[in-house]
Design a protein around this motif. Structure first.
Motif, PDB file in Angstrom:
ATOM      1  N   THR A   1       0.534 -37.203   4.901  1.00 59.45           N
ATOM      2  CA  THR A   1       0.314 -36.251   3.815  1.00 59.45           C
ATOM      3  C   THR A   1      -1.176 -36.100   3.527  1.00 59.45           C
ATOM      4  N   VAL A   2      -1.886 -37.210   3.537  1.00 57.96           N
ATOM      5  CA  VAL A   2      -3.327 -37.187   3.274  1.00 57.96           C
ATOM      6  C   VAL A   2      -4.073 -36.540   4.444  1.00 57.96           C
ATOM      7  N   VAL A   3      -3.635 -36.839   5.677  1.00 63.11           N
ATOM      8  CA  VAL A   3      -4.283 -36.243   6.857  1.00 63.11           C
ATOM      9  C   VAL A   3      -4.115 -34.729   6.845  1.00 63.11           C
ATOM     10  N   HIS A   4      -2.893 -34.256   6.582  1.00 61.86           N
ATOM     11  CA  HIS A   4      -2.652 -32.813   6.525  1.00 61.86           C
ATOM     12  C   HIS A   4      -3.451 -32.147   5.404  1.00 61.86           C
ATOM     13  N   GLY A   5      -3.774 -32.932   4.386  1.00 62.31           N
ATOM     14  CA  GLY A   5      -4.595 -32.408   3.306  1.00 62.31           C
ATOM     15  C   GLY A   5      -6.073 -32.455   3.604  1.00 62.31           C
ATOM     16  N   SER A   6      -6.424 -32.949   4.818  1.00 60.88           N
ATOM     17  CA  SER A   6      -7.827 -33.078   5.240  1.00 60.88           C
ATOM     18  C   SER A   6      -8.630 -33.948   4.284  1.00 60.88           C
TER      19      SER A   6
ATOM     20  N   GLY B   1      12.772 -22.403  13.944  1.00 57.24           N
ATOM     21  CA  GLY B   1      12.768 -21.769  12.635  1.00 57.24           C
ATOM     22  C   GLY B   1      11.572 -22.190  11.798  1.00 57.24           C
ATOM     23  N   ALA B   2      11.525 -21.645  10.590  1.00 56.99           N
ATOM     24  CA  ALA B   2      10.382 -21.875   9.701  1.00 56.99           C
ATOM     25  C   ALA B   2      10.630 -23.063   8.774  1.00 56.99           C
ATOM     26  N   GLY B   3       9.522 -23.559   8.214  1.00 55.45           N
ATOM     27  CA  GLY B   3       9.619 -24.567   7.163  1.00 55.45           C
ATOM     28  C   GLY B   3       9.793 -25.991   7.630  1.00 55.45           C
ATOM     29  N   ARG B   4       9.653 -26.265   8.925  1.00 57.14           N
ATOM     30  CA  ARG B   4       9.803 -27.628   9.423  1.00 57.14           C
ATOM     31  C   ARG B   4       8.431 -28.223   9.739  1.00 57.14           C
ATOM     32  N   ASN B   5       8.428 -29.556   9.830  1.00 59.72           N
ATOM     33  CA  ASN B   5       7.201 -30.255  10.206  1.00 59.72           C
ATOM     34  C   ASN B   5       7.581 -31.489  11.021  1.00 59.72           C
TER      35      ASN B   5
ATOM     36  N   TYR C   1      -9.885 -37.061   4.631  1.00 59.97           N
ATOM     37  CA  TYR C   1     -10.094 -38.082   5.650  1.00 59.97           C
ATOM     38  C   TYR C   1     -10.570 -39.409   5.062  1.00 59.97           C
ATOM     39  N   SER C   2     -11.437 -39.343   4.068  1.00 62.02           N
ATOM     40  CA  SER C   2     -11.982 -40.576   3.495  1.00 62.02           C
ATOM     41  C   SER C   2     -10.905 -41.389   2.788  1.00 62.02           C
ATOM     42  N   GLU C   3      -9.776 -40.748   2.422  1.00 66.81           N
ATOM     43  CA  GLU C   3      -8.647 -41.477   1.843  1.00 66.81           C
ATOM     44  C   GLU C   3      -7.737 -42.026   2.945  1.00 66.81           C
ATOM     45  N   ALA C   4      -7.558 -41.260   4.010  1.00 64.85           N
ATOM     46  CA  ALA C   4      -6.619 -41.657   5.058  1.00 64.85           C
ATOM     47  C   ALA C   4      -7.116 -42.850   5.859  1.00 64.85           C
ATOM     48  N   GLY C   5      -8.391 -42.868   6.190  1.00 65.92           N
ATOM     49  CA  GLY C   5      -8.931 -43.928   7.032  1.00 65.92           C
ATOM     50  C   GLY C   5      -8.669 -45.324   6.495  1.00 65.92           C
ATOM     51  N   PRO C   6      -9.047 -45.605   5.242  1.00 71.74           N
ATOM     52  CA  PRO C   6      -8.838 -46.960   4.715  1.00 71.74           C
ATOM     53  C   PRO C   6      -7.369 -47.359   4.607  1.00 71.74           C
ATOM     54  N   VAL C   7      -6.470 -46.399   4.384  1.00 73.71           N
ATOM     55  CA  VAL C   7      -5.038 -46.715   4.274  1.00 73.71           C
ATOM     56  C   VAL C   7      -4.455 -47.090   5.628  1.00 73.71           C
ATOM     57  N   LEU C   8      -4.973 -46.483   6.688  1.00 70.59           N
ATOM     58  CA  LEU C   8      -4.445 -46.748   8.024  1.00 70.59           C
ATOM     59  C   LEU C   8      -4.729 -48.181   8.487  1.00 70.59           C
ATOM     60  N   LEU C   9      -5.847 -48.735   8.064  1.00 78.88           N
ATOM     61  CA  LEU C   9      -6.237 -50.061   8.557  1.00 78.88           C
ATOM     62  C   LEU C   9      -5.189 -51.129   8.236  1.00 78.88           C
TER      63      LEU C   9
ATOM     64  N   GLY D   1      11.041 -51.745   8.632  1.00 78.95           N
ATOM     65  CA  GLY D   1      10.743 -50.474   9.271  1.00 78.95           C
ATOM     66  C   GLY D   1      10.699 -49.338   8.273  1.00 78.95           C
ATOM     67  N   GLU D   2      11.592 -49.367   7.274  1.00 76.46           N
ATOM     68  CA  GLU D   2      11.595 -48.320   6.255  1.00 76.46           C
ATOM     69  C   GLU D   2      10.307 -48.340   5.436  1.00 76.46           C
ATOM     70  N   ASP D   3       9.828 -49.538   5.109  1.00 82.37           N
ATOM     71  CA  ASP D   3       8.578 -49.660   4.343  1.00 82.37           C
ATOM     72  C   ASP D   3       7.411 -49.046   5.117  1.00 82.37           C
ATOM     73  N   PHE D   4       7.311 -49.409   6.391  1.00 76.06           N
ATOM     74  CA  PHE D   4       6.200 -48.908   7.197  1.00 76.06           C
ATOM     75  C   PHE D   4       6.339 -47.407   7.453  1.00 76.06           C
ATOM     76  N   ALA D   5       7.574 -46.933   7.624  1.00 74.43           N
ATOM     77  CA  ALA D   5       7.787 -45.500   7.832  1.00 74.43           C
ATOM     78  C   ALA D   5       7.334 -44.707   6.611  1.00 74.43           C
ATOM     79  N   GLU D   6       7.636 -45.223   5.427  1.00 71.78           N
ATOM     80  CA  GLU D   6       7.217 -44.547   4.197  1.00 71.78           C
ATOM     81  C   GLU D   6       5.698 -44.510   4.087  1.00 71.78           C
ATOM     82  N   GLN D   7       5.048 -45.619   4.440  1.00 71.31           N
ATOM     83  CA  GLN D   7       3.585 -45.662   4.396  1.00 71.31           C
ATOM     84  C   GLN D   7       2.975 -44.678   5.403  1.00 71.31           C
ATOM     85  N   ALA D   8       3.595 -44.595   6.590  1.00 74.27           N
ATOM     86  CA  ALA D   8       3.074 -43.678   7.608  1.00 74.27           C
ATOM     87  C   ALA D   8       3.180 -42.229   7.139  1.00 74.27           C
ATOM     88  N   GLU D   9       4.279 -41.869   6.492  1.00 80.39           N
ATOM     89  CA  GLU D   9       4.432 -40.502   5.998  1.00 80.39           C
ATOM     90  C   GLU D   9       3.426 -40.204   4.897  1.00 80.39           C
ATOM     91  N   GLN D  10       3.122 -41.208   4.068  1.00 81.63           N
ATOM     92  CA  GLN D  10       2.112 -41.023   3.029  1.00 81.63           C
ATOM     93  C   GLN D  10       0.740 -40.771   3.648  1.00 81.63           C
TER      94      GLN D  10
END
Length: 404
Positions: free
Chosen positions: A123-128, A284-288, A130-138, A111-120
């Motif tokens: 990060t790419v999605v929030h950076g817009s 408050g501020a600074g959370r996500n 998209y062409s990097e995020a799509g292939p990683v999600l598969l 679960g920790e491995d997959f959680a780390e991958q999901a957060e990565q």
């Protein structure tokens, strides 16, 4: 004898009646009065803004060309996004079938491995990017689905939680490129796996993604109802659920505000903004939390968006001028600039509108090139004879797939 070509007003009236809508109902859905709809259908009022024409066509469920055959059509952009079809196909058919039929690897990941991958991925999605995020999600989704059915029982909630976050990322990504059907499906998967994880706040985050998919599909009543139901269920439990859940409830309030504004319900829109302001003060501020970026600044961004959707361009620009977006993701900053561009366009300040779009493109090019609202704004700007020859506008139009 040749039949006369139907006018725009006649086409609007035909499709309105086909959908079973009254003039009052159509007006409410597009934020206009019954009188405005009546004048359009009698050809007493012109619809001279492409953004308005696109809004009417969306509500009536027909292409713009069915209402105004001479309107410029945008070029399909699917060739620029080879990952989109692959991700859509990965969501087609329940993944349990392939997971159950597969032989699990000796170590499929924790679960920790997959959680780390999901957060990565997030990060790419929030950076817009998209062409990097799509292939990683598969591979992430495929691997987590397999692990969910092969790891020991006590590890499954952690894997399910990571998988839900991955599906939420997929829903967000697909929603941003206007693939609402696939975004809806990914959101539903996110909800199912969040429930398997036994995390109430994560379930709420999945509901938030589902409501966004409804909003993207133009299902304003459904979006408002789904958001209101979730808020009513969760808000009394916030003292025990904590600040993360408060962030999700606040984000749901913001979706309610946008849905109400697009439906022309001014009172409900600002009431929902008020609810979100109260929760933002608590968070408050600074959370996500759950990748909602909810907080005081995000509420301020939505105040601008609501004002724009209600047609209050001056108010939107006043509010926009007081916001510091430097701490936000590229995705949120770009979306804010699109709202600013829309406000300038409503005030016929076309040079300022173009400048805001170009700045947004610098911040998040992939998001802007795939944004339906951007294409609508560009089509509007191209209708202005003084703006049509602007080389920067024509170049932007080409990058966004809008014929100039």
């Amino acid at each position: 004898m040749t039949e006369p070509t139907p006018t725009l007003g006649e086409r609007v009236a035909f499709h309105r009646k086909r959908r079973g809508l009254s003039q009052v109902e159509l007006g409410r859905l597009i934020g206009r009065s019954e009188s405005w709809v009546s004048q359009v259908e009698r050809n007493a009022r012109k619809v001279d803004r492409m953004s308005v024409l696109a809004q009417v066509s969306d509500v009536l469920g027909v292409p713009v060309a069915d209402l105004a055959p001479d309107a410029p059509m945008e070029v399909a952009a699917s060739e620029r996004e080879p990952w989109r079809d692959a991700l859509r196909l990965a969501l087609t058919g329940h993944p349990a079938l392939s997971a159950v039929a597969s032989t699990p690897p000796p170590d499929g990941g924790s679960g920790e491995d997959f959680a780390e991958q999901a957060e990565q991925v997030w990060t790419v999605v929030h950076g817009s990017r998209y062409s990097e995020a799509g292939p990683v999600l598969l591979p992430l989704i495929a691997g987590a689905e397999l692990a969910l059915r092969s790891v020991p029982e006590d590890q499954r909630p952690a894997v399910a939680a990571a998988l839900s976050r991955a599906y939420q990322a997929a829903a967000a990504l697909l929603g941003k490129v206007n693939d609402t059907e696939a975004a809806w499906l990914a959101s539903d998967r996110a909800l199912f796996t969040a429930e398997a994880a036994g995390d109430v706040a994560l379930v709420a985050a999945g509901q938030f993604r589902l409501v966004l998919a409804m909003l993207g599909a133009g299902r304003l009543d459904q979006a408002q109802h789904a958001a209101a139901t979730a808020v009513a269920a969760l808000r009394p439990r916030l003292p025990e659920l904590g600040v993360e859940a408060a962030s999700v409830v606040g984000a749901l309030c913001l979706v309610r505000a946008v849905s109400a504004a697009r439906a022309g319900d001014r009172r409900s829109a600002w009431q929902a903004i008020g609810d979100a302001q109260e929760l933002a003060a608590t968070v408050g501020a600074g959370r996500n939390d759950f990748n909602t970026e909810f907080g005081p600044v995000n509420v301020a961004l939505h105040e601008v968006s609501v004002a724009v959707d209600l047609g209050d361009a001056g108010d939107a620009l006043d509010r926009a001028g007081r916001i510091d977006t430097s701490g936000l993701s590229a995705e949120r900053r770009a979306r804010f600039l699109v709202d600013v561009a829309d406000a300038h366009a409503q005030r016929r300040a076309r040079g300022d509108a173009l400048a805001a779009l170009l700045e947004a493109e610098q911040v998040a090019p992939e998001q802007i090139h795939d944004h339906s609202k951007v294409r609508t704004l560009i089509r509007d700007l191209l209708q202005d004879v003084h703006q049509r020859s602007d080389q920067e506008l024509r170049s932007l139009a080409g990058r966004c797939g809008v014929p100039a």
